[in-house]
Design a protein around this motif. Structure first.
Motif, PDB file in Angstrom:
ATOM      1  N   GLU A  22       0.848  -1.191   0.000  1.00  0.00           N
ATOM      2  CA  GLU A  22       0.000   0.000   0.000  1.00  0.00           C
ATOM      3  C   GLU A  22       0.883   1.241   0.000  1.00  0.00           C
ATOM      4  N   LEU A  23       0.504   2.208  -0.814  1.00  0.00           N
ATOM      5  CA  LEU A  23       1.235   3.465  -0.918  1.00  0.00           C
ATOM      6  C   LEU A  23       0.431   4.565  -0.247  1.00  0.00           C
ATOM      7  N   LYS A  24       1.111   5.417   0.453  1.00  0.00           N
ATOM      8  CA  LYS A  24       0.468   6.524   1.154  1.00  0.00           C
ATOM      9  C   LYS A  24       0.121   7.639   0.171  1.00  0.00           C
ATOM     10  N   LEU A  25      -1.105   8.150   0.252  1.00  0.00           N
ATOM     11  CA  LEU A  25      -1.484   9.319  -0.530  1.00  0.00           C
ATOM     12  C   LEU A  25      -1.069  10.558   0.250  1.00  0.00           C
ATOM     13  N   VAL A  26      -0.440  11.491  -0.446  1.00  0.00           N
ATOM     14  CA  VAL A  26       0.017  12.734   0.163  1.00  0.00           C
ATOM     15  C   VAL A  26      -0.824  13.873  -0.397  1.00  0.00           C
ATOM     16  N   ARG A  27      -1.374  14.691   0.497  1.00  0.00           N
ATOM     17  CA  ARG A  27      -2.178  15.840   0.057  1.00  0.00           C
ATOM     18  C   ARG A  27      -1.239  16.981  -0.310  1.00  0.00           C
ATOM     19  N   LYS A  67      -7.235   4.600  -2.606  1.00  0.00           N
ATOM     20  CA  LYS A  67      -6.075   3.839  -2.137  1.00  0.00           C
ATOM     21  C   LYS A  67      -5.139   3.659  -3.314  1.00  0.00           C
ATOM     22  N   ALA A  68      -3.881   3.431  -2.993  1.00  0.00           N
ATOM     23  CA  ALA A  68      -2.880   3.183  -4.031  1.00  0.00           C
ATOM     24  C   ALA A  68      -2.001   2.040  -3.567  1.00  0.00           C
ATOM     25  N   GLU A  69      -1.506   1.260  -4.541  1.00  0.00           N
ATOM     26  CA  GLU A  69      -0.630   0.155  -4.199  1.00  0.00           C
ATOM     27  C   GLU A  69       0.402  -0.077  -5.293  1.00  0.00           C
ATOM     28  N   LEU A  70       1.495  -0.702  -4.883  1.00  0.00           N
ATOM     29  CA  LEU A  70       2.571  -1.077  -5.794  1.00  0.00           C
ATOM     30  C   LEU A  70       2.617  -2.592  -5.861  1.00  0.00           C
ATOM     31  N   VAL A 110       2.520   9.274  -4.335  1.00  0.00           N
ATOM     32  CA  VAL A 110       1.147   9.446  -4.815  1.00  0.00           C
ATOM     33  C   VAL A 110       0.615  10.737  -4.213  1.00  0.00           C
ATOM     34  N   GLU A 111       0.310  11.703  -5.077  1.00  0.00           N
ATOM     35  CA  GLU A 111      -0.144  13.016  -4.617  1.00  0.00           C
ATOM     36  C   GLU A 111      -1.614  13.216  -4.967  1.00  0.00           C
ATOM     37  N   TRP A 112      -2.396  13.622  -3.978  1.00  0.00           N
ATOM     38  CA  TRP A 112      -3.814  13.936  -4.156  1.00  0.00           C
ATOM     39  C   TRP A 112      -3.999  15.431  -3.990  1.00  0.00           C
TER      40      TRP A 112
END
Length: 128
Positions: A22-27, A67-70, A110-112
């Motif tokens: 799982e990859l963390k989303l960064v605001r 969510k994001a994943e590698l 990962v940028e939101w």
């Protein structure tokens, strides 16, 4: 018999080496410019964009609904995915992109961005 052996080898070559990470989303307040090649102010890495989703795909979704994943495969290209994760979502959406062969998988970001209708950008640094 040869078809069974080839099918088995193909599935081994494309099966993930470990469970998806799982990859963390960064605001972020402003979307990353598509051609940006300057160092990231936070860590100094230069990343290239590998997946960009705009308001049409993720508009109206909050960061908690994504969510994001590698997915790391036995050999490159590895795959990054962004998908919806809302409990009320009967048909979740999923977007995938292959990382460049020289991608450093430890640097995937990962940028939101909520502004402009919403966007998600996945970027990664390359090993030189």
């Amino acid at each position: 018999l040869s078809h069974l052996v080839l099918d088995g080898l193909q599935s081994i070559a494309t099966a993930p080496t470990r469970p998806p990470r799982e990859l963390k989303l960064v605001r972020v307040e402003a979307r990353r410019p598509a051609g940006r090649l300057d160092p990231d102010p936070e860590d100094g890495l230069v990343r290239v964009e590998v997946l960009a989703l705009g308001a049409r795909e993720v508009g109206g979704l909050g960061m908690h609904e994504l969510k994001a994943e590698l997915v790391e495969l036995p050999k490159p290209p590895h795959v990054v995915a962004v998908f919806t994760d809302a409990p009320e979502d009967a048909a979740p959406e999923r977007w995938e992109a292959a990382l460049p062969e020289l991608a450093d998988t430890k640097t995937v970001r990962v940028e939101w961005t909520p502004s402009g209708g919403g966007s998600v950008v996945v970027a990664v640094a390359l090993v030189c």
